[in-house]
Design a protein around this motif. Structure first.
Motif, mmCIF file in Angstrom:
data_model
loop_
_atom_site.group_PDB
_atom_site.id
_atom_site.type_symbol
_atom_site.label_atom_id
_atom_site.label_comp_id
_atom_site.label_asym_id
_atom_site.label_seq_id
_atom_site.Cartn_x
_atom_site.Cartn_y
_atom_site.Cartn_z
ATOM 1 N N ALA A 181 9.983 -26.011 -8.326
ATOM 2 C CA ALA A 181 10.596 -25.299 -7.216
ATOM 3 C C ALA A 181 11.703 -26.132 -6.571
ATOM 4 O O ALA A 181 12.822 -25.655 -6.369
ATOM 5 C CB ALA A 181 9.522 -24.949 -6.179
ATOM 6 N N PHE A 182 11.375 -27.399 -6.262
ATOM 7 C CA PHE A 182 12.365 -28.193 -5.532
ATOM 8 C C PHE A 182 13.370 -28.857 -6.467
ATOM 9 O O PHE A 182 14.424 -29.307 -6.035
ATOM 10 C CB PHE A 182 11.666 -29.204 -4.627
ATOM 11 N N GLY A 183 13.041 -28.888 -7.780
ATOM 12 C CA GLY A 183 13.991 -29.435 -8.736
ATOM 13 C C GLY A 183 14.800 -28.346 -9.421
ATOM 14 O O GLY A 183 15.483 -28.593 -10.413
ATOM 15 N N ALA A 184 14.718 -27.101 -8.900
ATOM 16 C CA ALA A 184 15.375 -25.972 -9.550
ATOM 17 C C ALA A 184 16.853 -26.208 -9.865
ATOM 18 O O ALA A 184 17.297 -25.928 -10.979
ATOM 19 C CB ALA A 184 15.185 -24.714 -8.704
ATOM 20 N N PRO A 185 17.652 -26.736 -8.932
ATOM 21 C CA PRO A 185 19.074 -26.933 -9.227
ATOM 22 C C PRO A 185 19.296 -27.844 -10.424
ATOM 23 O O PRO A 185 20.320 -27.728 -11.110
ATOM 24 C CB PRO A 185 19.607 -27.578 -7.943
ATOM 25 N N LEU A 186 18.361 -28.773 -10.689
ATOM 26 C CA LEU A 186 18.522 -29.682 -11.812
ATOM 27 C C LEU A 186 17.980 -29.079 -13.095
ATOM 28 O O LEU A 186 18.445 -29.395 -14.184
ATOM 29 C CB LEU A 186 17.777 -30.996 -11.543
ATOM 30 N N LEU A 187 16.966 -28.215 -12.965
ATOM 31 C CA LEU A 187 16.255 -27.728 -14.140
ATOM 32 C C LEU A 187 16.909 -26.485 -14.744
ATOM 33 O O LEU A 187 16.707 -26.190 -15.910
ATOM 34 C CB LEU A 187 14.799 -27.415 -13.787
ATOM 35 N N THR A 188 17.643 -25.729 -13.951
ATOM 36 C CA THR A 188 18.239 -24.511 -14.499
ATOM 37 C C THR A 188 19.714 -24.445 -14.100
ATOM 38 O O THR A 188 20.094 -24.874 -13.013
ATOM 39 C CB THR A 188 17.475 -23.265 -14.016
ATOM 40 N N SER A 189 20.532 -23.896 -15.000
ATOM 41 C CA SER A 189 21.961 -23.804 -14.696
ATOM 42 C C SER A 189 22.289 -22.476 -14.013
ATOM 43 O O SER A 189 23.377 -22.290 -13.491
ATOM 44 C CB SER A 189 22.774 -23.934 -15.985
ATOM 45 N N TYR A 190 21.279 -21.569 -14.007
ATOM 46 C CA TYR A 190 21.538 -20.278 -13.364
ATOM 47 C C TYR A 190 21.497 -20.426 -11.859
ATOM 48 O O TYR A 190 20.736 -21.206 -11.315
ATOM 49 C CB TYR A 190 20.496 -19.238 -13.795
ATOM 50 N N THR A 191 22.367 -19.670 -11.194
ATOM 51 C CA THR A 191 22.324 -19.605 -9.736
ATOM 52 C C THR A 191 22.122 -18.151 -9.373
ATOM 53 O O THR A 191 23.075 -17.435 -9.081
ATOM 54 C CB THR A 191 23.628 -20.145 -9.115
ATOM 55 N N PRO A 192 20.851 -17.696 -9.414
ATOM 56 C CA PRO A 192 20.573 -16.265 -9.357
ATOM 57 C C PRO A 192 21.022 -15.601 -8.060
ATOM 58 O O PRO A 192 21.153 -14.385 -8.022
ATOM 59 C CB PRO A 192 19.059 -16.186 -9.536
ATOM 60 N N PHE A 193 21.230 -16.403 -6.999
ATOM 61 C CA PHE A 193 21.557 -15.742 -5.742
ATOM 62 C C PHE A 193 22.988 -15.966 -5.299
ATOM 63 O O PHE A 193 23.324 -15.837 -4.140
ATOM 64 C CB PHE A 193 20.538 -16.141 -4.680
ATOM 65 N N GLU A 194 23.856 -16.307 -6.278
ATOM 66 C CA GLU A 194 25.291 -16.269 -6.015
ATOM 67 C C GLU A 194 25.841 -15.088 -6.791
ATOM 68 O O GLU A 194 25.937 -15.123 -8.013
ATOM 69 C CB GLU A 194 25.946 -17.578 -6.466
ATOM 70 N N GLY A 250 28.551 -13.914 -7.531
ATOM 71 C CA GLY A 250 29.678 -14.126 -8.437
ATOM 72 C C GLY A 250 29.279 -14.573 -9.815
ATOM 73 O O GLY A 250 29.968 -14.321 -10.803
ATOM 74 N N SER A 251 28.142 -15.245 -9.915
ATOM 75 C CA SER A 251 27.760 -15.809 -11.203
ATOM 76 C C SER A 251 26.972 -14.824 -12.058
ATOM 77 O O SER A 251 26.572 -15.138 -13.160
ATOM 78 C CB SER A 251 26.919 -17.070 -10.981
ATOM 79 N N LEU A 252 26.739 -13.627 -11.510
ATOM 80 C CA LEU A 252 25.915 -12.678 -12.249
ATOM 81 C C LEU A 252 26.773 -11.728 -13.074
ATOM 82 O O LEU A 252 27.910 -11.443 -12.734
ATOM 83 C CB LEU A 252 25.056 -11.861 -11.276
ATOM 84 N N SER A 253 26.200 -11.258 -14.180
ATOM 85 C CA SER A 253 26.899 -10.296 -15.006
ATOM 86 C C SER A 253 25.985 -9.117 -15.269
ATOM 87 O O SER A 253 24.862 -9.285 -15.735
ATOM 88 C CB SER A 253 27.309 -10.954 -16.332
ATOM 89 N N LEU A 254 26.468 -7.908 -14.938
ATOM 90 C CA LEU A 254 25.641 -6.715 -15.131
ATOM 91 C C LEU A 254 25.360 -6.446 -16.599
ATOM 92 O O LEU A 254 24.474 -5.686 -16.951
ATOM 93 C CB LEU A 254 26.311 -5.508 -14.484
#
Lengths: 326, 331, 309
Positions: free
Chosen positions: C42-55, C57-61
């Motif tokens: 949970a707290f290492g999420a930014p390091l463990l995954t490259s996805y930023t699910p709550f931005e 702009g980074s999402l693709s339908l």
């Protein structure tokens, strides 16, 4: 024949740091009408012995050796249900604190009648009559009136009398009394001792009186067993053990009790303390504190030797010349 | 010599309100109930002596100990320690100066030491409270000395209370009580939770410390043999009052008050020679004590005057006794 | 007497009964490992995954509604599939667990911070102080946390703009859960303080004129805090559940920073159209997390209170 006969009783507590042997090869017996005092310091194993007889050892403690005979019947390894039957019908138990032995929610009459009816085939009216007889027996004034009272309405001494009445419900042949007077005042203590003595004399009840108080033993017991670090140190008639103690521990213990009119500046005492069960020394458990310790005392546990008249016996190598018992 | 007196207790009264809450009282129409734990007590202790209070449980002896230690706000009376009236001082530095000189040893070796503190910190707490050490090294040295004084070793200071036996804990309690260099120690049943062989060791330690440091003891116990061994003067208490004050050998050689005689007759005794006739009855409830002399319902010598009138302490030889029968020469 | 002062703290730790009990309880060890892994993820999420699910702009339908990787249409880049906006479920769970844990722990911290001092004061002083504090606690207990959260949420929603509301949503949640459960901690410390204040070491401290505040802080507090911390462990699990419930109802954290509860609510809409993974995996995570924390709490309670065994 002895009412209670214990031979080679061993009690162990398995713990993660190894097995603690709390009682080792303890042998003693009690005749009908006799009061045997068991005396020792806290942690010596005297209460455990009493608890083992009535099957109330706190787990993980358990009996690992020896035999307990009640009227010749082996009760060492009875199941809980069988033990409960024996305890109710043949053994009466009295604990230190009368408050914990009585249920605060029931009147003492209800508790007595219930106990009587579980173990005896009596009608309600007969059970009540018996309960009142018991209350008279233990010296409670106006028993008809006190029958419907709750435990909190009684004073400490009266409560302990009720507990004794409960223990007597089914005419037991053996009473185990574990520090029955410790929570009571001296004047009340004397009354309870007198009651226990009368029960032994008049009803022939064999009594095991567990206490740390030599004064109580001197007043009440016929014979006394001194326990040190889970082992029997000395056993004999109460007068000979108190007047001429043979085991060096008993001697030291007797000397360290202050007595009225003694007028000593300092009390004699045994240096050091009883060893913990996990660091008991080799040989005699008392050897590090004993002035008379010899080489053999540090190597081998002593058997019980005759060390005086009237069957006084001590587990001490000093008396190795005498007859060895068991 | 009045300046020889270290503690003077005059007319001490200690009542506790044990009544039910106001609403229940109004519903049941009962009045306030007061437990008269101590009801008019007079005694004094001379420097360097041991004065003992003996009595059965509920007689108020522990309440006296705690009141003298300043742990209670007393209902009435005066407690004068070295000329200072405890109940009248308001000045904080004066209170601190007195509490530094009066310390207490408690009955239970288990409840009197904070289980979360190291022994060294427990002993050093009074030193820190009264600023008695120059620096940390000095404090350390003082604690080491105290530990040795009570028969423990300085390395024991790093341990916690649960690592010690009952007797050793009581030694720690004594070391702590001594750490503010008091002159007067109140000992509330200090050995009654201990085994007899350990009791002898602790009593001897207390005797030695008294000789070495010139301490004065107020000693509380229910055990007459211990009292006889340790005391110079003995006060016998019954239901919140002293019925007899007497020098140590007198009490047992020549007991005066009927209650003292009863106590002496009932203690189990090692000789087994005396066959006791146990006296019936128990200590009455201190909430509703008997009128007049509180002992009259159990006293074989009681008459009408005893039921009506409360006896006061009167001098008889070296002793003081509160008994109408003795005063009238009936005993 | 064995000398223990020569032992290092590590020896003491290894020799301690609690360490022993822990090492002989496989269930507790498993629960502790699982909890630790989840906290790290949970707290290492930014390091463990490259996805930023709550931005956004980074999402693709284009990636929307992809099933888990092992299903026929799944892709290996999205192990647990994606939701309707193309968010990676695994990454969303990691960030969501972070929010859930934060809310859970901070709210328990708040109730402990209110409950322990009030409990100590009530238990130590007794009398009318005790009555006042405990009656207040009783009143507090009659109001369920959901009601408090709904009230606070309602007030803030009407009085504040929606942007401000989104910013303060998490603190509001922490305060409402924290306020709701302090009486529990106050009760435990109160009964502890009532027992301790009668002990002679307190009398000994008073005897040397120790100020009452210091008696409370140095003597009472260390002796009553233990049981509270055990309850607090289970309290974290309860707080996580309450948070999930509130978020599921829509009064908790906003969808822009979703917690596990928010993820379950979002996924719930798709449950009947066949996209089960969107709600199933967050729900499974919640169950495993709460179960693990509860198991640790139960073990702590059993170990420290032998009477309950």
């Amino acid at each position: 024949m002895a009412i209670l006969e214990i031979s080679n009783l061993c009690i162990e507590f398995p713990t993660r740091r190894g097995v603690l042997s709390a009682v080792e090869h303890l042998s003693l017996s009690i005749e009908a009408g006799e009061i045997l005092g068991i005396v020792g310091e806290s942690g010596a194993g005297k209460s455990l012995t009493g608890n083992a007889i009535v099957g109330l050892l706190e787990p993980p403690g358990h009996v690992t050796g020896g035999v307990i005979l009640l009227n010749g019947q082996d009760i060492t390894h009875l199941s809980d249900a069988e033990m409960r039957k024996v305890r109710g019908a043949q053994i009466g138990v009295i604990f230190q604190d009368p408050l914990t032995s009585l249920d605060p929610l029931y009147t003492i009459g209800q508790q007595l009648v219930q106990t009587i009816q579980t173990h005896m085939d009596l009608s309600r009216a007969d059970a009540k009559r018996r309960a009142i007889d018991l209350l008279v027996e233990v010296g409670i004034p106006a028993p008809e009136r006190r029958f419907d009272a709750y435990p909190h309405e009684f004073s400490g001494g009266m409560r302990q009398r009720v507990v004794i009445a409960l223990a007597l419900c089914c005419d037991p042949c053996l009473i185990i009394a574990d520090e029955p007077t410790t929570a009571l005042d001296v004047s009340v203590q004397a009354q309870i001792i007198a009651l226990l003595k009368r029960l032994a004399r008049e009803k022939g009840v064999a009594t095991m009186l567990v206490t740390h108080d030599m004064g109580v033993i001197a007043e009440a017991a016929d014979r006394v067993a001194v326990i040190y670090s889970g082992r029997l140190a000395e056993i004999g008639e109460v007068r000979s053990v108190i007047d001429t103690p043979k085991h060096p521990y008993t001697k030291g213990l007797m000397d360290s009790i202050p007595q009225i009119g003694q007028n000593l500046e300092l009390l004699p005492n045994i240096p050091g303390a009883m060893p913990r069960l996990d660091s008991r020394p080799d040989g005699c458990a008392f050897n590090p504190r004993c002035e008379k310790a010899k080489a053999v005392c540090r190597e081998k546990m002593s058997g019980l030797f005759t060390a005086g008249e009237k069957k006084q016996m001590a587990a001490c190598w000093v008396y190795a010349g005498g007859d060895e018992y068991a | 010599m009045p300046d020889d007196i270290i503690l003077d207790v005059k007319g001490l009264k200690m009542y506790f309100d044990v009544s039910a809450p106001l609403i229940s009282r109004m519903i049941r129409r009962t009045s306030k109930q007061m437990l008269k734990a101590v009801d008019g007590l007079n005694f004094s202790i001379r420097r360097g002596e041991t004065f003992s209070l003996v009595g059965e449980s509920g007689c108020g002896k522990s309440t006296v100990a705690r009141a003298v230690a300043g742990l209670y706000t007393i209902t009435d009376g005066d407690i004068v320690v070295e000329g200072e009236n405890l109940s009248k001082i308001r000045d904080k530095t004066k209170i601190a100066a007195i509490s530094k000189r009066v310390q207490m040893i408690f009955q239970s070796p288990y409840a009197s030491l904070d289980p979360r503190w190291r022994v060294r910190d427990i002993i050093a707490e009074p030193i820190r409270a009264f600023h008695l050490a120059k620096d940390k090294a000095d404090e350390r040295q003082q604690v080491d000395t105290l530990l040795r004084q009570v028969g423990l070793s300085p390395s024991d200071g790093e341990k916690y209370p649960h690592e010690f036996s009952g007797g050793q804990r009581q030694r720690i309690s004594i070391a702590r009580a001594l750490s503010s260099r008091p002159e007067f120690l109140i000992c509330d049943e200090p050995t009654s939770a201990l085994d007899v062989s350990v009791q002898a060791q602790i009593l001897n330690l207390m005797t030695e410390l008294q000789d070495d440091l010139g301490l004065t003891y107020l000693f509380i116990s229910h055990d007459l043999a211990v009292i006889d061994h340790i005391s110079d003067w003995i006060g016998v208490m019954y239901l919140g009052r002293i019925c007899e004050i007497t020098p140590q050998p007198e009490l047992f050689k020549n007991p005066l008050h009927p209650y003292t005689r009863l106590l002496l007759a009932t203690i189990p005794d090692l000789s087994g020679e005396t066959t006791h006739v146990p006296l019936e009855g128990e200590v009455p409830n201190p909430i509703n004590p008997p009128t007049g002399c509180t002992f009259h319902p159990r006293c074989p010598y009681a008459n009408e005057r005893c039921k009506r009138e409360r006896p006061e302490l009167r001098r008889i030889g070296p002793s003081e006794v509160a008994c109408h029968a003795i005063e009238e020469g009936r005993i | 007497m064995k000398s223990t002062h020569s032992m290092t703290w590590w020896d003491r730790f290894r020799d301690h009964d609690i360490t022993y009990s822990f090492c002989h309880s496989p269930v507790t060890m498993l629960a502790a490992i699982v909890t630790l892994l989840m906290v790290l993820a949970a707290f290492g999420a930014p390091l463990l995954t490259s996805y930023t699910p709550f931005e956004p702009g980074s999402l693709s339908l284009m990636d929307a509604f992809l099933p888990p990787a092992w299903e026929p249409e799944g892709v290996s880049q999205h192990l647990l599939g994606t939701d309707g906006q193309g968010r990676d479920i695994l990454a969303a769970i990691m960030y969501g667990t972070q929010v859930s844990l934060t809310v859970g722990m901070l709210s328990v911290l708040l109730s402990v911070a209110i409950g322990i001092p009030l409990g100590i004061i009530a238990g130590y002083f007794g009398g009318w102080v005790d009555t006042a504090i405990m009656r207040f606690a009783d009143i507090q207990l009659t109001i369920p946390p959901i009601l408090i959260a709904l009230m606070i949420d309602g007030i803030t929603r009407t009085s504040l703009s929606s942007e401000v509301h989104e910013v303060i949503a998490i603190p509001v949640l922490i305060v409402s859960i924290g306020l709701a459960s302090w009486p529990q901690y106050a009760r435990i410390t109160r009964s502890g303080a009532m027992v301790e204040r009668r002990k002679d070491y307190i009398a000994a401290a008073k005897l040397i004129q120790t100020p009452t505040a210091l008696v409370l802080l140095r003597h009472i507090f260390p002796n009553v805090v233990g049981p509270t911390l055990i309850v607090a462990t289970i309290g974290v699990a309860v707080a996580i559940i309450i948070e999930a419930t509130l978020s599921f109802l829509g009064v908790g954290v906003p969808p822009t920073t979703p917690s596990l509860g928010t993820l379950i609510r979002i996924g719930n809409n798709f449950l009947f159209s066949g996209e089960w993974w969107i709600t199933f995996f967050p729900a499974l995570t919640l169950v495993v997390l709460v179960l693990s924390v509860n198991l640790i709490g139960d073990w702590l309670r059993d170990t420290f209170n032998p009477k309950l065994r």
